[in-house]
Design an enzyme around this catalytic site. Structure first.
Site, PDB file in Angstrom:
ATOM      1  N   LYS A 131     -46.441 -45.805  80.968  1.00 45.26           N
ATOM      2  CA  LYS A 131     -47.105 -45.507  79.687  1.00 45.26           C
ATOM      3  C   LYS A 131     -46.134 -45.230  78.537  1.00 45.26           C
ATOM      4  CE  LYS A 131     -51.571 -43.753  81.202  1.00 45.26           C
ATOM      5  NZ  LYS A 131     -52.570 -42.709  80.964  1.00 45.26           N
ATOM      6  N   ASN A 137     -51.763 -46.770  76.660  1.00 46.03           N
ATOM      7  CA  ASN A 137     -52.496 -47.250  77.842  1.00 46.03           C
ATOM      8  C   ASN A 137     -53.270 -48.534  77.571  1.00 46.03           C
ATOM      9  OD1 ASN A 137     -54.607 -46.155  76.373  1.00 46.03           O
ATOM     10  ND2 ASN A 137     -55.727 -45.607  78.213  1.00 46.03           N
ATOM     11  N   ASP A 139     -57.078 -43.052  75.799  1.00 45.07           N
ATOM     12  CA  ASP A 139     -57.455 -41.805  76.487  1.00 45.07           C
ATOM     13  C   ASP A 139     -57.982 -40.791  75.472  1.00 45.07           C
ATOM     14  OD1 ASP A 139     -56.790 -42.665  79.025  1.00 45.07           O
ATOM     15  OD2 ASP A 139     -54.728 -41.935  78.897  1.00 45.07           O
ATOM     16  N   GLY A 195     -49.491 -35.263  80.183  1.00 47.72           N
ATOM     17  CA  GLY A 195     -49.907 -36.359  79.307  1.00 47.72           C
ATOM     18  C   GLY A 195     -51.392 -36.296  78.973  1.00 47.72           C
ATOM     19  N   THR A 222     -46.613 -23.847  84.480  1.00 42.21           N
ATOM     20  CA  THR A 222     -45.243 -23.701  83.975  1.00 42.21           C
ATOM     21  C   THR A 222     -45.349 -23.325  82.502  1.00 42.21           C
ATOM     22  OG1 THR A 222     -44.645 -25.493  85.470  1.00 42.21           O
ATOM     23  CG2 THR A 222     -42.987 -24.857  83.847  1.00 42.21           C
ATOM     24  N   VAL A 238     -61.323 -33.266  83.652  1.00 42.77           N
ATOM     25  CA  VAL A 238     -60.916 -34.682  83.586  1.00 42.77           C
ATOM     26  C   VAL A 238     -60.900 -35.361  84.953  1.00 42.77           C
ATOM     27  CG1 VAL A 238     -59.526 -34.355  81.501  1.00 42.77           C
ATOM     28  CG2 VAL A 238     -58.408 -34.316  83.748  1.00 42.77           C
ATOM     29  N   TYR A 242     -62.235 -37.247  88.105  1.00 45.91           N
ATOM     30  CA  TYR A 242     -63.387 -38.162  88.240  1.00 45.91           C
ATOM     31  C   TYR A 242     -64.385 -37.691  89.280  1.00 45.91           C
ATOM     32  CZ  TYR A 242     -59.610 -41.424  86.930  1.00 45.91           C
ATOM     33  OH  TYR A 242     -58.524 -42.043  86.376  1.00 45.91           O
ATOM     34  N   GLY A 257     -64.566 -36.274  84.661  1.00 45.07           N
ATOM     35  CA  GLY A 257     -63.608 -37.273  84.185  1.00 45.07           C
ATOM     36  C   GLY A 257     -64.131 -38.696  84.117  1.00 45.07           C
TER      37      GLY A 257
HETATM   38  P1  ATR Z   1     -51.075 -35.992  83.546  1.00 39.02           P
HETATM   39  O1  ATR Z   1     -50.395 -37.109  82.829  1.00 39.02           O
HETATM   40  O2  ATR Z   1     -52.256 -36.422  84.374  1.00 39.02           O
HETATM   41  O3  ATR Z   1     -51.437 -34.876  82.634  1.00 39.02           O
HETATM   42  P2  ATR Z   1     -48.756 -34.563  84.464  1.00 39.02           P
HETATM   43  O4  ATR Z   1     -48.066 -34.887  83.196  1.00 39.02           O
HETATM   44  O5  ATR Z   1     -48.020 -34.684  85.747  1.00 39.02           O
HETATM   45  O6  ATR Z   1     -50.058 -35.458  84.640  1.00 39.02           O
HETATM   46  O7  ATR Z   1     -49.363 -33.080  84.323  1.00 39.02           O
HETATM   47  C1  ATR Z   1     -50.012 -32.448  85.375  1.00 39.02           C
HETATM   48  C2  ATR Z   1     -50.546 -31.083  84.925  1.00 39.02           C
HETATM   49  O8  ATR Z   1     -51.246 -30.498  86.032  1.00 39.02           O
HETATM   50  C3  ATR Z   1     -49.458 -30.096  84.529  1.00 39.02           C
HETATM   51  O9  ATR Z   1     -49.954 -29.252  83.533  1.00 39.02           O
HETATM   52  C4  ATR Z   1     -49.239 -29.317  85.837  1.00 39.02           C
HETATM   53  O10 ATR Z   1     -48.721 -28.032  85.671  1.00 39.02           O
HETATM   54  P3  ATR Z   1     -47.106 -27.819  85.602  1.00 39.02           P
HETATM   55  O11 ATR Z   1     -46.715 -28.198  84.201  1.00 39.02           O
HETATM   56  O12 ATR Z   1     -46.915 -26.385  85.897  1.00 39.02           O
HETATM   57  O13 ATR Z   1     -46.519 -28.727  86.641  1.00 39.02           O
HETATM   58  C5  ATR Z   1     -50.653 -29.229  86.322  1.00 39.02           C
HETATM   59  N1  ATR Z   1     -50.749 -28.985  87.765  1.00 39.02           N
HETATM   60  C6  ATR Z   1     -50.549 -29.869  88.772  1.00 39.02           C
HETATM   61  N2  ATR Z   1     -50.746 -29.280  89.969  1.00 39.02           N
HETATM   62  C7  ATR Z   1     -51.080 -27.982  89.719  1.00 39.02           C
HETATM   63  C8  ATR Z   1     -51.409 -26.857  90.535  1.00 39.02           C
HETATM   64  N3  ATR Z   1     -51.445 -26.951  91.867  1.00 39.02           N
HETATM   65  N4  ATR Z   1     -51.706 -25.689  89.924  1.00 39.02           N
HETATM   66  C9  ATR Z   1     -51.699 -25.586  88.572  1.00 39.02           C
HETATM   67  N5  ATR Z   1     -51.395 -26.615  87.736  1.00 39.02           N
HETATM   68  C10 ATR Z   1     -51.087 -27.794  88.300  1.00 39.02           C
END
Ligand code: ATR
Length: 267
Positions: A64, A85, A98, A121, A144, A209, A211, A230
């Site tokens: 992307k 996308n 999106d 994203g 995070t 989001v 599905y 989603g």
């Molecule tokens: P996308 O493009 O689908 O948004 P991504 O950029 O990988 O995917 O982002 C995933 C999001 O889900 C992030 O906010 C991630 O939190 P971190 O920034 O702390 O990694 C969150 N996420 C994924 N697994 C998680 C979990 N088990 N608990 C809480 N947040 C989670």
């Protein structure tokens, strides 16, 4: 014949070819939608071929962002979100459907008290979409915390004020929120947020989001809260793709085919 495809790695799980091809057939449109799996190391070698052989294409993970230097025009939202996308080959225009799909699917209600979970994203597309419909203040929680802070800085540039917090403050934040939007992958494999029904009491809307059914969606429904999943964002971004590619749109039929194909997938 108009040719379209999805590029990504992997792409074999994508429902898009089934949905679009069935739709093209039913509206008598001379079109084809294929799949092009491109491993990251082959991207630069293959991308010109995609532009030459297809009239338009969708881009999914992990390409992307990488497609951006190959474009001549970038729609404003795609530029701000930083991800493409949907591409039109003839003018090398890239868009992000999106955020458009989010806007089309987000219920028209009182938009005060929005809490967004996640800082990836999808969160960026959702936050940009929220700004486009006039929301100027949200609370953003992420596991995070530093990523939530970077999104706060990013969103400043287009007039969205974010209060950033770590995800473990969710219970407290929910006391004041009215709308909860989940953009994380939590729930995709049945994972749960640490929440009980009592914590959701204040909410009018849950927009998730993911599905497929998640514990959060189920809890919301059991409480009589409006829940949007989603599939709505996916469906509406697909509608936006058709518009961008100038494919005739018969929404009721496209919706029927979308529901049919998605219903046959894991549910
Ligand atoms: P996308 O493009 O689908 O948004 P991504 O950029 O990988 O995917 O982002 C995933 C999001 O889900 C992030 O906010 C991630 O939190 P971190 O920034 O702390 O990694 C969150 N996420 C994924 N697994 C998680 C979990 N088990 N608990 C809480 N947040 C989670």
């Amino acid at each position: 014949m108009e040719k379209f495809c999805i590029i990504g790695y992997p792409v074999s799980h994508s429902a898009s070819p089934k949905i679009y091809n069935e739709y093209f057939k039913r509206i008598n449109y001379d079109g084809f939608y294929g799949m092009e799996e491109i491993a990251p190391e082959n991207f630069e070698n293959r991308i010109d071929h995609i532009f030459e052989h297809y009239d338009g294409f969708n881009v999914t993970i992990p390409h992307k962002e990488r497609v951006i230097p190959h474009l001549k025009m970038i729609e404003e939202g795609a530029r701000i979100v930083g991800a493409i996308n949907c591409v039109v080959s003839k003018n090398r225009k890239g868009c992000n459907t999106d955020w458009m799909g989010f806007v089309r699917s987000f219920p028209k209600t009182d938009w005060n008290g929005i809490i967004v979970l996640g800082a990836g994203g999808t969160a960026r597309a959702v936050i940009y979409g929220l700004r486009k419909i006039g929301v100027s203040r949200i609370t953003l929680l992420n596991r995070t915390y530093t990523k939530a802070l970077s999104l706060k800085k990013w969103a400043d540039s287009f007039g969205m004020e974010i209060t950033a917090k770590p995800l473990d403050t969710l219970k407290q934040v929910l006391k004041y929120g009215k709308i909860l939007i989940n953009t994380t992958s939590v729930g995709m494999r049945g994972e749960k947020f640490d929440l009980s029904m009592k914590d959701l009491e204040n909410l009018n809307l849950i927009y998730d989001v993911i599905y497929f059914k998640t514990p959060l969606q189920e809890m919301g429904k059991a409480m009589g809260i409006k829940v949007v999943d989603g599939k709505e964002m996916l469906y509406n971004q697909a509608v936006e793709n058709l518009k961008i590619w100038d494919v005739p749109l018969v929404e009721s039929l496209f919706r029927e085919i979308f529901n049919d194909v998605m219903g046959k997938m894991r549910s």
